[in-house]
Scaffold this active site. Structure first.
Site, PDB file in Angstrom:
ATOM      1  N   GLY A   1      41.258  40.134  32.715  1.00 58.77           N
ATOM      2  CA  GLY A   1      41.735  41.082  33.718  1.00 58.77           C
ATOM      3  C   GLY A   1      41.610  40.508  35.116  1.00 58.77           C
TER       4      GLY A   1
ATOM      5  CB  SER B   1      47.432  39.907  37.593  1.00 60.16           C
ATOM      6  OG  SER B   1      47.464  38.528  37.388  1.00 60.16           O
TER       7      SER B   1
ATOM      8  CB  SER C   1      48.173  38.379  27.816  1.00 64.47           C
ATOM      9  OG  SER C   1      49.116  37.971  28.779  1.00 64.47           O
TER      10      SER C   1
ATOM     11  CD  GLU D   1      40.763  21.960  23.280  1.00 64.45           C
ATOM     12  OE1 GLU D   1      41.698  22.700  23.584  1.00 64.45           O
ATOM     13  OE2 GLU D   1      40.245  21.903  22.162  1.00 64.45           O
TER      14      GLU D   1
HETATM   15  C1  LIG Z   1      53.713  36.252  30.368  1.00 67.26           C
HETATM   16  C2  LIG Z   1      52.655  36.576  31.395  1.00 67.26           C
HETATM   17  C3  LIG Z   1      51.354  36.763  30.988  1.00 67.26           C
HETATM   18  C4  LIG Z   1      50.364  37.090  31.918  1.00 67.26           C
HETATM   19  N1  LIG Z   1      49.086  37.314  31.467  1.00 67.26           N
HETATM   20  C5  LIG Z   1      48.133  37.650  32.348  1.00 67.26           C
HETATM   21  C6  LIG Z   1      46.795  37.972  31.907  1.00 67.26           C
HETATM   22  O1  LIG Z   1      46.494  37.913  30.708  1.00 67.26           O
HETATM   23  N2  LIG Z   1      45.876  38.344  32.816  1.00 67.26           N
HETATM   24  C7  LIG Z   1      46.164  38.392  34.150  1.00 67.26           C
HETATM   25  O2  LIG Z   1      45.288  38.711  34.920  1.00 67.26           O
HETATM   26  N3  LIG Z   1      47.409  38.117  34.622  1.00 67.26           N
HETATM   27  C8  LIG Z   1      48.396  37.763  33.738  1.00 67.26           C
HETATM   28  N4  LIG Z   1      49.679  37.500  34.199  1.00 67.26           N
HETATM   29  C9  LIG Z   1      49.962  37.658  35.625  1.00 67.26           C
HETATM   30  C10 LIG Z   1      50.235  36.351  36.353  1.00 67.26           C
HETATM   31  O3  LIG Z   1      49.066  35.613  36.535  1.00 67.26           O
HETATM   32  C11 LIG Z   1      50.909  36.690  37.691  1.00 67.26           C
HETATM   33  O4  LIG Z   1      52.177  37.246  37.386  1.00 67.26           O
HETATM   34  C12 LIG Z   1      51.090  35.500  38.588  1.00 67.26           C
HETATM   35  O5  LIG Z   1      49.867  35.006  39.052  1.00 67.26           O
HETATM   36  C13 LIG Z   1      51.990  35.828  39.793  1.00 67.26           C
HETATM   37  O6  LIG Z   1      51.584  36.979  40.469  1.00 67.26           O
HETATM   38  P1  LIG Z   1      52.629  38.155  40.799  1.00 67.26           P
HETATM   39  O7  LIG Z   1      53.309  38.482  39.517  1.00 67.26           O
HETATM   40  O8  LIG Z   1      51.923  39.233  41.485  1.00 67.26           O
HETATM   41  O9  LIG Z   1      53.699  37.502  41.745  1.00 67.26           O
HETATM   42  P2  LIG Z   1      53.574  37.318  43.339  1.00 67.26           P
HETATM   43  O10 LIG Z   1      52.275  36.694  43.658  1.00 67.26           O
HETATM   44  O11 LIG Z   1      53.916  38.595  44.006  1.00 67.26           O
HETATM   45  O12 LIG Z   1      54.716  36.266  43.599  1.00 67.26           O
HETATM   46  C14 LIG Z   1      56.102  36.627  43.781  1.00 67.26           C
HETATM   47  C15 LIG Z   1      56.852  35.390  44.242  1.00 67.26           C
HETATM   48  O13 LIG Z   1      56.302  34.948  45.489  1.00 67.26           O
HETATM   49  C16 LIG Z   1      55.904  33.611  45.411  1.00 67.26           C
HETATM   50  N5  LIG Z   1      54.701  33.384  46.209  1.00 67.26           N
HETATM   51  C17 LIG Z   1      53.582  34.145  46.268  1.00 67.26           C
HETATM   52  N6  LIG Z   1      52.675  33.597  47.078  1.00 67.26           N
HETATM   53  C18 LIG Z   1      53.213  32.461  47.550  1.00 67.26           C
HETATM   54  C19 LIG Z   1      52.755  31.439  48.422  1.00 67.26           C
HETATM   55  N7  LIG Z   1      51.538  31.445  48.967  1.00 67.26           N
HETATM   56  N8  LIG Z   1      53.587  30.405  48.669  1.00 67.26           N
HETATM   57  C20 LIG Z   1      54.830  30.363  48.100  1.00 67.26           C
HETATM   58  N9  LIG Z   1      55.309  31.291  47.290  1.00 67.26           N
HETATM   59  C21 LIG Z   1      54.510  32.333  47.006  1.00 67.26           C
HETATM   60  C22 LIG Z   1      55.638  33.372  43.923  1.00 67.26           C
HETATM   61  O14 LIG Z   1      55.770  31.999  43.577  1.00 67.26           O
HETATM   62  C23 LIG Z   1      56.703  34.222  43.271  1.00 67.26           C
HETATM   63  O15 LIG Z   1      57.893  33.490  43.201  1.00 67.26           O
HETATM   64  C24 LIG Z   1      50.682  37.182  33.281  1.00 67.26           C
HETATM   65  C25 LIG Z   1      52.007  36.958  33.708  1.00 67.26           C
HETATM   66  C26 LIG Z   1      52.986  36.663  32.776  1.00 67.26           C
HETATM   67  C27 LIG Z   1      54.389  36.440  33.258  1.00 67.26           C
END
Ligand SMILES: Cc1cc2nc3c(=O)[nH]c(=O)nc-3n(C[C@H](O)[C@H](O)[C@H](O)COP(=O)(O)OP(=O)(O)OC[C@H]3O[C@@H](n4cnc5c(N)ncnc54)[C@H](O)[C@@H]3O)c2cc1C
Lengths: 391, 330
Positions: free
Chosen positions: A132, A134, A166, A249
């Site tokens: 947990g 995001s 996830s 790993e």
């Molecule tokens: C299949 C899948 C499984 C996941 N599983 C988990 C999980 O088990 N546990 C968990 O905690 N999270 C999980 N996540 C969440 C994932 O870690 C986040 O979606 C990811 O870190 C991006 O955050 P966000 O979705 O809030 O996008 P945002 O951070 O809002 O980003 C939106 C856009 O802005 C860009 N951006 C943001 N900040 C910057 C910056 N500083 N410079 C340039 N560009 C930037 C990003 O690249 C992106 O294109 C999962 C996501 C997916 C898709």
């Protein structure tokens, strides 16, 4: 510099191959690596639970671990061989990675003696874990997380929301990142808690992936009481723990990504031949360019491994996740383009391979978003490897 | 699978760096534009290393990468990476003289289309440093190799002022002709191609280093331009392209050294990856430098010249992708 492996490492490989030949479950072959499981399929089906336990009991789950943790104390080179062989055959060790790959190494490094006792079940897959991190307002900017944990003498009281978690709907335990001090700079007030998913006050709402399958979830915390002894590491020191992953790993994490990429390229050649696109000079060049990318990334992975095995830090690995996920996205897109007007068809009677390419293309965005987006990876490369100033 | 350098290889690389930083400054590259003899002193120093032409490609690749870093002019590459392996493939006794440094040579192969494939044309093109070596080995249909001296040559003007390529008129009966095993010939060409790729990686690295340093120093809007994300992401992509190419070249050199089955594919991958890296480093390098990068005074263009000179020599990226496709798709 040389290509061949030592005799004892080849013996290790031979033993592994014998084990895999005799024991790999038949269900493995029916899983398409381009997809993330079709609708309604169990996220962690029974056969995969048995398989993970069998790997653990035979010392083939995390071979670098000692036998009591599902391994056989193998060398780094042998770990690489192990990862190569299972990737080559498309054999998954486990269908839920957080427990063995992320939680276990963190608990082994930072956990109390009691917490360390959770590790064998996590690696064997008897306990399913979720992570947990995001939240709706804290994705790339993870340190901005707001889920609060009030600190009491004997317990924490947690309120807030996680998202994209996830495995939340099948997990027994969660590694939960919470804010324990809102009055200090954001990196300094985060703690890591182990939370039982059946604790009163937790509500899980499954979220469907882009493909339609429900594999992650929103998780809500309403006055959830977490015993004090479930704190991992020191209070307010959780940020440091977010960096954890399987150190044994790490140098080989790229192997599976590159192997899948190479398998997709072989399938792309077959697709082009089936559709008569293999004489098209543009298609030929694009396939060759994809192969060049994959082959050079494999070489880069090995090069990074060589520095890792010699004990130096291996910046090569920072490139691998970003580069393989982007390369794979391009390959799936090419697969849809080769099909022309049929590129978006997922009909089993009319489309190619049940829409493997368009589905794989959709799924490929998990690689470029989850675990740090490609843009965040570029920031990291620029600032940590190239030493450029922060903006 | 071990990509680490041996102690001897680290020593070789460091020795090359130490020598070249003194003997191949950009002032010499500029003198060389109008006076090829400006490189003679460097060539004399490099004489100590011609033996690499007869050794493992993994070692030669390490050395020529450093030559690429300084865009070294002169016949060393033609002699050790092209002529020597061809003589080795031929089983010619002249090889010993080359490796001892008592004679030098180059290779004439490409026909008018510039492609490095055996042909029956009498005019060969893109022959490196043809007027600064004693021998020209002419490869013809058969395949055969003719060892000649004194053929008429004409410099082909290209943007690259650091490597001189010539037209060679091979008519006339001069020289002795030998048959050569086609696989051995192909192997010699592959060796040269991978050596060139290593050199290109060095050139890419040089432009990248110059650009990264500039991005840290140049201030606009009161901050270093390297703090702008558009610059950071360009630099991250440049460095990825270079890391990929470095590894692909090292792998290809290992496959050729060990006669591995993957060597044909690996050779095409190496040249294509090196081409992608060196052209990206040139383009983004100039763009990140801004106006100063557009000047004659700034050294960057010397390396950009070498970059495009190398990309278009011994098969472009597109050519190698097409050959790779022939192997993959059949
Ligand atoms: C299949 C899948 C499984 C996941 N599983 C988990 C999980 O088990 N546990 C968990 O905690 N999270 C999980 N996540 C969440 C994932 O870690 C986040 O979606 C990811 O870190 C991006 O955050 P966000 O979705 O809030 O996008 P945002 O951070 O809002 O980003 C939106 C856009 O802005 C860009 N951006 C943001 N900040 C910057 C910056 N500083 N410079 C340039 N560009 C930037 C990003 O690249 C992106 O294109 C999962 C996501 C997916 C898709």
């Amino acid at each position: 510099m040389k290509l061949a492996y030592e005799a004892e490492d080849e013996a290790f490989r031979a033993e592994l191959i014998t084990f895999l030949d005799q024991n790999t479950p038949t269900e493995v072959g029916t899983r398409d690596f381009g997809s993330d499981g079709s609708d309604g399929e169990d996220i962690v089906p029974e056969w995969s639970r048995k398989w993970q336990a069998q790997l653990f009991d035979a010392g083939w789950m995390v071979p670098a671990f000692p036998p009591e943790l599902g391994g056989r104390n193998c060398t780094p080179v042998q770990t690489l061989i192990y990862l190569e062989e299972i990737a080559r055959r498309g054999v998954p060790r486990s269908l839920h990675f957080p427990g063995y790959a992320i939680v276990s190494p963190s608990l082994l490094e930072y956990g109390t003696d009691e917490q360390k006792k959770l590790v064998p079940a996590a690696v064997r897959g008897d306990t399913i874990w979720c992570i947990g991190m995001s939240e709706p307002n804290a994705g790339s900017d993870l340190a901005g997380l707001r889920t609060r944990a009030e600190v009491h003498d004997d317990a924490f009281v947690v309120n807030g929301q996680k998202v994209w978690t996830s495995y939340a709907q099948v997990a027994q335990k969660c590694c939960l990142y919470v804010r324990t001090n809102p009055d200090v700079p954001k990196h300094k007030g985060i703690s890591l808690l182990i939370v039982d998913m059946d604790t009163p006050g937790i509500e899980i709402r499954p979220l469907r992936h882009i493909t339609g399958a429900a594999e992650f979830a929103e998780v809500f915390f309403d006055d959830v009481i977490v015993p004090r002894e479930n704190l991992v590491g020191d209070l307010n020191d959780g940020w440091r723990l977010t960096q954890g992953s399987l150190a044994h790993e790490r140098a080989g994490l790229w192997v599976e990504g590159v192997a899948r990429l190479e398998q997709s390229i072989l399938a792309l050649v077959d697709l082009a031949k089936r559709l008569g696109a293999d004489r098209d000079p543009v298609v030929r060049r694009e396939i060759a360019a994809a192969y060049e990318n994959a082959a050079s990334l494999r070489a880069l992975g090995y090069k990074g491994f060589a520095s890792f095995a010699q004990g130096s830090s291996a910046p090569e690995h920072s490139y691998m996740k970003m580069a393989t996920s982007e390369a794979s996205q391009a390959v799936f897109e090419l697969g849809t383009k080769i099909q022309g007007s049929y590129g978006a068809v997922v009909d089993s009677e009319r489309g190619e391979e049940n829409g493997r390419w368009i589905r794989g293309f959709f799924t490929s965005f998990a690689g470029t978003i989850a675990g740090g987006t490609s843009q965040i990876q570029r920031n990291i490369i620029a600032q940590r490897i190239l030493g450029l100033p922060r903006s | 699978m071990d990509f680490s350098l041996t102690e001897d290889q680290v020593l070789l690389r460091d020795t090359a760096r130490g020598l070249l930083v003194n003997e191949c400054p950009t002032t010499m590259l500029r003198d060389h534009i109008t006076d090829p003899s400006a490189a003679d002193r460097l060539t004399a120093h490099l004489g100590e290393f011609v033996g690499l032409g007869g050794g493992d490609l993994t070692d030669l690749a390490i050395f020529v990468e450093e030559l690429g870093y300084v865009a070294a002019p002169g016949p060393f590459f033609a002699n050790t990476a092209l002529f020597a392996p061809l003589l080795a493939a031929l089983g010619s006794p002249l090889l010993d003289d080359v490796l001892e440094g008592t004679t030098t040579g180059t290779v004439a192969l490409a026909g008018t289309d510039g492609s490095w494939r055996v042909n029956g044309e009498t005019r060969k093109t893109f022959v490196p440093e043809a007027d600064r070596v004693e021998w020209i080995a002419v490869v013809d249909e058969g395949p055969t190799v003719r060892l000649t001296q004194g053929l008429p040559t004409r410099l082909i003007e290209r943007v690259d002022t650091t490597r001189r390529l010539f037209d060679v008129d091979t008519t006339g009966e001069k020289g002795e002709t030998f048959e050569i095993n086609p696989d051995a010939l192909a192997g010699a060409i592959e060796r040269a191609t991978v050596a060139l790729s290593a050199e290109m990686v060095g050139t890419a690295r040089r432009m990248f280093d110059m650009t990264l340093q500039y991005a840290k120093e140049r201030i606009q809007f009161d901050v270093p331009i390297g703090s702008f994300q558009a610059m950071q992401h360009k630099l991250a992509d440049m460095s990825l392209a270079i890391e990929r190419a470095t590894s692909a070249v090292q792998y290809a050199a290992m496959t050729l050294t060990e006669d591995d089955v993957d060597r044909h594919r690996a050779t095409h991958v190496a040249k294509a990856a090196a081409g992608a890296a060196v052209t990206r480093a040139a383009k983004d390098g100039i763009q990140i430098h801004g106006g100063i990068g557009y000047t004659w005074e700034h050294d960057l263009h010397l390396f950009m010249r070498r970059a495009y000179g190398s990309e278009t020599w011994m098969g472009t990226t597109g050519y190698h992708h097409d050959r790779l496709a022939d192997l993959l798709i059949a």
